[in-house]
Scaffold this motif. Structure first.
Motif, PDB file in Angstrom:
ATOM      1  N   LYS A 190       0.830  -1.205   0.000  1.00  0.00           N
ATOM      2  CA  LYS A 190       0.000   0.000   0.000  1.00  0.00           C
ATOM      3  C   LYS A 190       0.864   1.255   0.000  1.00  0.00           C
ATOM      4  CE  LYS A 190      -3.903   2.072   2.466  1.00  0.00           C
ATOM      5  NZ  LYS A 190      -4.795   1.974   3.654  1.00  0.00           N
ATOM      6  N   SER A 191       1.934   1.247   0.782  1.00  0.00           N
ATOM      7  CA  SER A 191       2.789   2.430   0.861  1.00  0.00           C
ATOM      8  C   SER A 191       3.491   2.703  -0.463  1.00  0.00           C
ATOM      9  CB  SER A 191       3.824   2.246   1.977  1.00  0.00           C
ATOM     10  OG  SER A 191       4.620   1.093   1.747  1.00  0.00           O
ATOM     11  N   GLU A 192       3.920   1.629  -1.136  1.00  0.00           N
ATOM     12  CA  GLU A 192       4.574   1.813  -2.436  1.00  0.00           C
ATOM     13  C   GLU A 192       3.624   2.430  -3.452  1.00  0.00           C
ATOM     14  OE1 GLU A 192       7.867  -1.672  -3.077  1.00  0.00           O
ATOM     15  OE2 GLU A 192       5.778  -2.277  -2.977  1.00  0.00           O
ATOM     16  N   TRP A 193       2.410   1.895  -3.491  1.00  0.00           N
ATOM     17  CA  TRP A 193       1.447   2.385  -4.478  1.00  0.00           C
ATOM     18  C   TRP A 193       1.045   3.822  -4.172  1.00  0.00           C
ATOM     19  CZ3 TRP A 193       0.165   1.432  -9.181  1.00  0.00           C
ATOM     20  CH2 TRP A 193      -1.037   1.896  -9.703  1.00  0.00           C
ATOM     21  N   GLU A 194       0.802   4.112  -2.905  1.00  0.00           N
ATOM     22  CA  GLU A 194       0.396   5.469  -2.533  1.00  0.00           C
ATOM     23  C   GLU A 194       1.504   6.488  -2.792  1.00  0.00           C
ATOM     24  OE1 GLU A 194      -0.900   5.193   1.495  1.00  0.00           O
ATOM     25  OE2 GLU A 194      -2.941   4.568   0.950  1.00  0.00           O
ATOM     26  N   SER A 195       2.757   6.051  -2.740  1.00  0.00           N
ATOM     27  CA  SER A 195       3.859   6.975  -2.987  1.00  0.00           C
ATOM     28  C   SER A 195       3.894   7.441  -4.437  1.00  0.00           C
ATOM     29  CB  SER A 195       5.195   6.310  -2.625  1.00  0.00           C
ATOM     30  OG  SER A 195       5.522   5.289  -3.549  1.00  0.00           O
ATOM     31  N   CYS A 196       3.206   6.713  -5.327  1.00  0.00           N
ATOM     32  CA  CYS A 196       3.170   7.089  -6.745  1.00  0.00           C
ATOM     33  C   CYS A 196       1.975   7.982  -7.082  1.00  0.00           C
ATOM     34  CB  CYS A 196       3.118   5.831  -7.625  1.00  0.00           C
ATOM     35  SG  CYS A 196       4.626   4.852  -7.578  1.00  0.00           S
ATOM     36  N   GLN A 197       1.149   8.289  -6.079  1.00  0.00           N
ATOM     37  CA  GLN A 197      -0.018   9.135  -6.358  1.00  0.00           C
ATOM     38  C   GLN A 197       0.408  10.570  -6.617  1.00  0.00           C
ATOM     39  OE1 GLN A 197      -3.280   8.702  -3.626  1.00  0.00           O
ATOM     40  NE2 GLN A 197      -4.229  10.640  -4.206  1.00  0.00           N
ATOM     41  N   ASP A 198      -0.168  11.145  -7.686  1.00  0.00           N
ATOM     42  CA  ASP A 198       0.147  12.520  -8.070  1.00  0.00           C
ATOM     43  C   ASP A 198      -1.155  13.224  -8.435  1.00  0.00           C
ATOM     44  OD1 ASP A 198       1.106  14.890  -9.028  1.00  0.00           O
ATOM     45  OD2 ASP A 198       2.015  14.059 -10.842  1.00  0.00           O
ATOM     46  N   ASN A 199      -1.564  14.162  -7.594  1.00  0.00           N
ATOM     47  CA  ASN A 199      -2.821  14.869  -7.826  1.00  0.00           C
ATOM     48  C   ASN A 199      -2.644  16.123  -8.676  1.00  0.00           C
ATOM     49  OD1 ASN A 199      -4.293  13.017  -6.254  1.00  0.00           O
ATOM     50  ND2 ASN A 199      -3.718  14.073  -4.376  1.00  0.00           N
ATOM     51  N   GLY A 200      -1.422  16.428  -9.030  1.00  0.00           N
ATOM     52  CA  GLY A 200      -1.176  17.570  -9.895  1.00  0.00           C
ATOM     53  C   GLY A 200      -1.124  17.154 -11.355  1.00  0.00           C
ATOM     54  N   GLU A 334      -9.788   5.083  -6.477  1.00  0.00           N
ATOM     55  CA  GLU A 334      -9.994   4.067  -5.449  1.00  0.00           C
ATOM     56  C   GLU A 334     -10.145   2.669  -6.034  1.00  0.00           C
ATOM     57  OE1 GLU A 334     -13.237   5.183  -2.969  1.00  0.00           O
ATOM     58  OE2 GLU A 334     -12.214   6.949  -2.117  1.00  0.00           O
ATOM     59  N   ASP A 335     -10.815   2.554  -7.180  1.00  0.00           N
ATOM     60  CA  ASP A 335     -11.005   1.233  -7.783  1.00  0.00           C
ATOM     61  C   ASP A 335      -9.681   0.667  -8.286  1.00  0.00           C
ATOM     62  OD1 ASP A 335     -13.798   1.011  -7.411  1.00  0.00           O
ATOM     63  OD2 ASP A 335     -14.151   2.347  -9.099  1.00  0.00           O
ATOM     64  N   LEU A 336      -8.883   1.508  -8.928  1.00  0.00           N
ATOM     65  CA  LEU A 336      -7.577   1.046  -9.400  1.00  0.00           C
ATOM     66  C   LEU A 336      -6.704   0.637  -8.217  1.00  0.00           C
ATOM     67  CD1 LEU A 336      -5.484   0.581 -11.603  1.00  0.00           C
ATOM     68  CD2 LEU A 336      -4.905   3.018 -11.486  1.00  0.00           C
ATOM     69  N   THR A 337      -6.700   1.436  -7.173  1.00  0.00           N
ATOM     70  CA  THR A 337      -5.922   1.107  -5.982  1.00  0.00           C
ATOM     71  C   THR A 337      -6.382  -0.212  -5.380  1.00  0.00           C
ATOM     72  OG1 THR A 337      -5.482   3.429  -5.481  1.00  0.00           O
ATOM     73  CG2 THR A 337      -5.336   1.869  -3.648  1.00  0.00           C
ATOM     74  N   ARG A 338      -7.692  -0.399  -5.290  1.00  0.00           N
ATOM     75  CA  ARG A 338      -8.226  -1.643  -4.717  1.00  0.00           C
ATOM     76  C   ARG A 338      -7.792  -2.850  -5.534  1.00  0.00           C
ATOM     77  NH1 ARG A 338     -13.229  -3.798  -6.074  1.00  0.00           N
ATOM     78  NH2 ARG A 338     -13.835  -1.798  -6.983  1.00  0.00           N
ATOM     79  N   HIS A 339      -7.893  -2.770  -6.840  1.00  0.00           N
ATOM     80  CA  HIS A 339      -7.529  -3.903  -7.691  1.00  0.00           C
ATOM     81  C   HIS A 339      -6.028  -4.182  -7.634  1.00  0.00           C
ATOM     82  CE1 HIS A 339     -11.261  -4.470 -10.418  1.00  0.00           C
ATOM     83  NE2 HIS A 339     -11.623  -3.979  -9.243  1.00  0.00           N
TER      84      HIS A 339
END
Length: 397
Positions: A190-200, A334-339
């Protein structure tokens, strides 16, 4: 239930309250209202009950595949309606796997805990995964985690953790030290995936993108994921997922909605490459390939068989590496993260594949597959020189 029966049988309470202690139900012999009974995880049949006390045990196992979260919501609603009369609920659990979105995780991450409205109490051993070979640290962390549980065999547990390699370290952390840890066979943390989140820098109409499509009809989900060519940012264009509603036993993917989503993607963005997993959708994919080409020999829609291990293991490895070094990003869907977090790895001679945690699991991974093949489509589009802007020909007379 066995614990309750054991504590009440031949106790002063059995005689004082004149209890009938059965295997499935404990009640008053006089027949007056009031029972202690186990409940199956069926939220609909429990709606409207008015329990005075509810013990939710081992709720790290209450996950979406067994209906746990829905059941928890029903029990909680029932209790909350009579809290002024003294009704209460208590949850007891081991540490959860943060990739499973269990009831234990939902409770722990709730603002009700953060704000102090729900009491959260935990004894956790102070140890990291890399310290599980250090005897002194293991022993000290076990003493800390077990607290005043004098019956715990600390020397025996220490020996097991140090030398028994048949159990994953994540299991030791969760069930012996009460530390939140991800399953060792999970594809992505989860931490690895969340570290790639970019809202800009959002995806905008006209951006050059590649697409990944994984289709089904009834059982699995159907998904469409895009990725921007210039920076590898992923976004979801569509998800059609079986709701598992008993009132919809004949549910099927809305084919027309899928067709519309594909057409919309081509009309809004500059789609340079699209990879599609063909099963069940070969006719549609062939039609998309004919509809979306420039008439001069340049194709944009291609089949990508995900059941070919050599090709798929290489694609999965490239995607995993891109996450590790942050060569891709996503918008936090959220759906992509869940999958993605649902996916577990399976070793084959060619390498590692991603799959569901079990063949009958309701924890879908289809958007993760879409993301992998979309990222491959992006790489092939760039290799083909399509990152360069296509110029329209202007002719003057």
């Amino acid at each position: 239930m066995e614990m309750i029966r054991g504590m009440l049988s031949e106790s002063p309470a059995e005689k004082e309250f004149n209890l009938d202690i059965g295997k499935a139900v404990i009640q008053f012999k006089s027949g007056k209202p009031g029972t202690i009974r186990p409940k199956a995880t069926a939220g609909r049949t429990s709606e409207g009950n008015r329990p005075t006390f509810c013990l939710m045990d081992e709720c790290h196992h209450w996950v979406g595949s067994n209906g746990g979260p829905d059941f928890f919501q029903t029990l909680k609603r029932n209790i909350e309606k009579t809290t002024s009369a003294g009704s209460r609920w208590v949850s007891t659990t081991n540490a959860y796997n943060p990739n499973e979105d269990s009831v234990a995780q939902q409770i722990h991450e709730s603002d009700m805990v953060r704000q102090g409205f729900w009491l959260y109490d935990c004894l956790e051993g102070d140890i990291e995964a890399g310290e599980l070979r250090d005897e002194e640290k293991v022993k000290a962390a076990l003493v800390e985690a077990y607290g005043d549980a004098a019956w715990a065999d600390i020397p025996g547990l220490t020996r097991t953790i140090l030398y028994d390699r048949t159990t994953p370290d994540s299991t030791y952390l969760r069930f012996f030290f009460n530390a939140i840890a991800e399953s060792s066979d999970g594809w992505m943390s989860k931490s690895e995936w969340e570290s790639c989140q970019d809202n800009g820098d959002p995806i905008i109409p006209g951006d050059q993108i590649a697409l990944g499509f994984d289709g089904s009809i009834r059982g699995d989900a159907t998904g469409l994921v895009g990725v921007r060519l210039r920076d590898g940012k992923l976004f979801v264009l569509g998800l059609w997922e079986n709701p598992r509603d008993p009132n919809q036993p004949d549910w099927e993917v809305d084919v027309l909605a899928v067709e519309a989503a594909v057409q919309k993607a081509f009309s809004i963005y500059r789609v340079e490459w699209m990879y599609c997993d063909p099963p069940y959708w070969q006719e549609a994919i062939g039609r998309w390939a004919l509809e979306h080409n420039d008439g001069r020999g340049t194709d944009y829609v291609f089949e990508y068989w995900t059941n070919k291990p050599t090709r798929m293991t290489q694609a999965i490895e490239r995607f995993r590496t891109a996450v590790t070094v942050r060569d891709l990003s996503h918008d936090g869907n959220e759906d992509l993260t869940r999958h993605v977090l649902n996916a577990v790895t399976r070793e084959v001679p060619q390498g590692l594949l991603i799959t569901k945690d079990s063949p009958r699991s309701k924890r879908k991974i289809d958007l993760a597959v879409c993301a992998v093949i979309a990222f491959e489509a992006r790489a092939d589009a760039i290799a083909d020189g399509r990152l360069k802007l296509r110029r329209r020909r202007v002719v003057g007379f």
